[in-house]
Structures are given as structure tokens and as C-alpha cells.
Motif scaffolding. Sequence first.
Motif, PDB file in Angstrom:
ATOM      1  N   THR A 149      40.024  52.939  74.739  1.00  0.00           N
ATOM      2  CA  THR A 149      38.625  53.351  74.902  1.00  0.00           C
ATOM      3  C   THR A 149      38.097  52.883  76.254  1.00  0.00           C
ATOM      4  O   THR A 149      37.444  53.653  76.982  1.00  0.00           O
ATOM      5  CB  THR A 149      37.767  52.781  73.763  1.00  0.00           C
ATOM      6  OG1 THR A 149      38.172  53.372  72.519  1.00  0.00           O
ATOM      7  CG2 THR A 149      36.291  53.068  73.993  1.00  0.00           C
TER       8      THR A 149
ATOM      9  N   ILE B 263      37.677  57.538  67.454  1.00  0.00           N
ATOM     10  CA  ILE B 263      38.921  56.791  67.293  1.00  0.00           C
ATOM     11  C   ILE B 263      39.592  57.096  65.954  1.00  0.00           C
ATOM     12  O   ILE B 263      38.923  57.468  64.987  1.00  0.00           O
ATOM     13  CB  ILE B 263      38.698  55.274  67.437  1.00  0.00           C
ATOM     14  CG1 ILE B 263      37.592  54.782  66.490  1.00  0.00           C
ATOM     15  CG2 ILE B 263      38.392  54.918  68.889  1.00  0.00           C
ATOM     16  CD1 ILE B 263      37.419  53.259  66.491  1.00  0.00           C
TER      17      ILE B 263
ATOM     18  N   ILE C  76      33.670  59.715  72.630  1.00  0.00           N
ATOM     19  CA  ILE C  76      34.933  59.144  72.180  1.00  0.00           C
ATOM     20  C   ILE C  76      34.903  58.931  70.666  1.00  0.00           C
ATOM     21  O   ILE C  76      33.912  58.443  70.102  1.00  0.00           O
ATOM     22  CB  ILE C  76      35.223  57.803  72.891  1.00  0.00           C
ATOM     23  CG1 ILE C  76      35.326  58.020  74.403  1.00  0.00           C
ATOM     24  CG2 ILE C  76      36.506  57.166  72.356  1.00  0.00           C
ATOM     25  CD1 ILE C  76      35.465  56.740  75.207  1.00  0.00           C
TER      26      ILE C  76
ATOM     27  N   ARG D 231      31.114  57.006  76.637  1.00  0.00           N
ATOM     28  CA  ARG D 231      31.442  56.408  75.338  1.00  0.00           C
ATOM     29  C   ARG D 231      31.000  57.297  74.183  1.00  0.00           C
ATOM     30  O   ARG D 231      31.653  57.337  73.138  1.00  0.00           O
ATOM     31  CB  ARG D 231      30.783  55.025  75.229  1.00  0.00           C
ATOM     32  CG  ARG D 231      31.141  54.266  73.954  1.00  0.00           C
ATOM     33  CD  ARG D 231      30.510  52.882  73.914  1.00  0.00           C
ATOM     34  NE  ARG D 231      30.729  52.229  72.620  1.00  0.00           N
ATOM     35  CZ  ARG D 231      31.796  51.523  72.304  1.00  0.00           C
ATOM     36  NH1 ARG D 231      32.762  51.381  73.187  1.00  0.00           N
ATOM     37  NH2 ARG D 231      31.908  50.960  71.115  1.00  0.00           N
TER      38      ARG D 231
END
Length: 291
Positions: free
Chosen positions: A169, A184, A182, A179
Motif C-alpha cells: 500500500t 486490500i 486502494i 489511498r
Amino acid sequence: MIRRIGRREFDFSRQVAVMAVVNRTPDSFFDQGATFALDRAVEAAVRAAELGADWIDIGGVPFGRGPDVSVEEEIARVTPVIERVAATSDVVISVDTNRADVARAAIAAGAAVVNDTSGLGDPDMASAIASSDAHIVITHSVGPPRVEKPAARFGDVVGEVREFLVERTERAIAAGVPRDRIIIDPGHDLDKNTLHSLELTRRLGEIADIGLPLLVAVSNKDFVGEAIDREKEQRLAGSLAAMTSCLERGARIVRMHDVEASVDAARMFEATMGWREPARLEHNTHPTRNV
């Protein structure tokens, strides 16, 4: 946790996004090529959206070991599906690829997300995302896809997966990816054995604590089959249980094969959490009539 992804908006503090799987490959893990033909792939994607999927993940190369597929061939597999689905639905479209050149072509065709199971294994991937408006799913795996790997070994699988996701990241952000674009994914079963995937599920809150939208791909995976001794075609109940366990621990995007059952389970989870009103309210709501 409110994200605008493609043409849809999600509030991941109180909403679950169901991602359907469409693999335009002859050797896909679950469907074994059932949607390899272009028309079949498009039909499957459109049908998934009709059944309530929020998101369609389109792949041209499986993660597991197998014959090499050129970049040109992978692009030829995924971009026509993306273009046709984008023209008919506002569903979020992601491309399942670990190659930056494929990602660029897919984004140009209409994909809003790149689902990278290599976790930025291609050194150009982060810059490809940074130069677009697309989101990136950074997934934990070990080494390159499509090759034989040694037996999976971790000292602390959750700690190592978390460290990997935080580092990747940071790498993406340093390359210019905001950010807030993004997502995960801890990578259940990707270079992990069943005990690793079960521990990831139990301790998923430690991954959710990173503070980014969390995607899990647990549908029909081997850790489900080995946990309950079921073959691939008999893992729906186990997959839904694993999905719900992940939702309780902070997952908000679920990549699932059986769209209808998964949408029902996700909406029921939202309702039990008080995030969604019942679709109807009839049971025991009428006064008893005197006879």
C-alpha cells in the motif's frame, strides 16, 4: 469508508458489495471454461448483475499453474467482455490481472478496478493505476502466478500478510495512487495451505485494522473443501459460512461464484446488523381479530 467506484457508490461502513466471477479462460479453477466463449462470458456477467451482483470481476488468466498466456492474448480475452458489459450495465467492472499492460487496456475498455492477485508484482502496475482513475486491489501472494511453488510456510501468517499489504500500500501511494483508491485482499489459499487460510479468517480483524476496504475471495476454495471434506461442486454452504465469518470480522467486498445465494446472504447480514431495512414487514404486524 464511502467510495465512488466506477458508476456506483458504496458505504463500506454499512454495506457489502458482492463481486461475481466471470473467467474467460479455458482452464479456470471453478467453471473449467464454461464462460470462455465471448457470448457466454457476456451473458454470465449481465445475468450476475440482474441477480444483484454489485461488481463483476473479469479474468483472462487463472492464478494457478498452467500454460503461459501472452499479454496480447490476455487483452484479447478480457477487453471485449469489459466493453460489452460496460455498455449495458452500471455494475462495477474489475479486471483480474497482474500485468500493467493488461490493466491499461482494461481500464481503457471500461474497467474501474484492477484486481491484482500478485500485489504489485509487476513494477509498472502502480504507475499504471496512478495515471488513471481506477482502483487497485492489492492481494497478498508469494512469488509469480502460474508457476509451481514450494510448500507454504509462514511463521505468523496473519502478521506476514499484514506486513506485506501495508508495505505494498505504501509503495502504491509513493507511486501516486491515492489511498482512497486502494482495496486490500489477504489472498485466501493463494500460496497458503488450509490452516493458513483458516487462521486468516479467524484473525481477519487484524487485516481490517489497516483501515482500507477489505475484499475476500473464499468461494469454493480448497480450504473450504478440506475443512468440511467437500469436493468443489459441493462447497456452497461452506463458502457462505466462510464469507459470513469474514464479514463479521470486517470484510466488505466478497468475491463469490454463486451470485444469487451470496447476494441473499450478504443482504441478510446487512439486515441483521441493522444496516438495511427488511424488504417487507408482514409477520405478526396485524392485530388479532376477534372471532
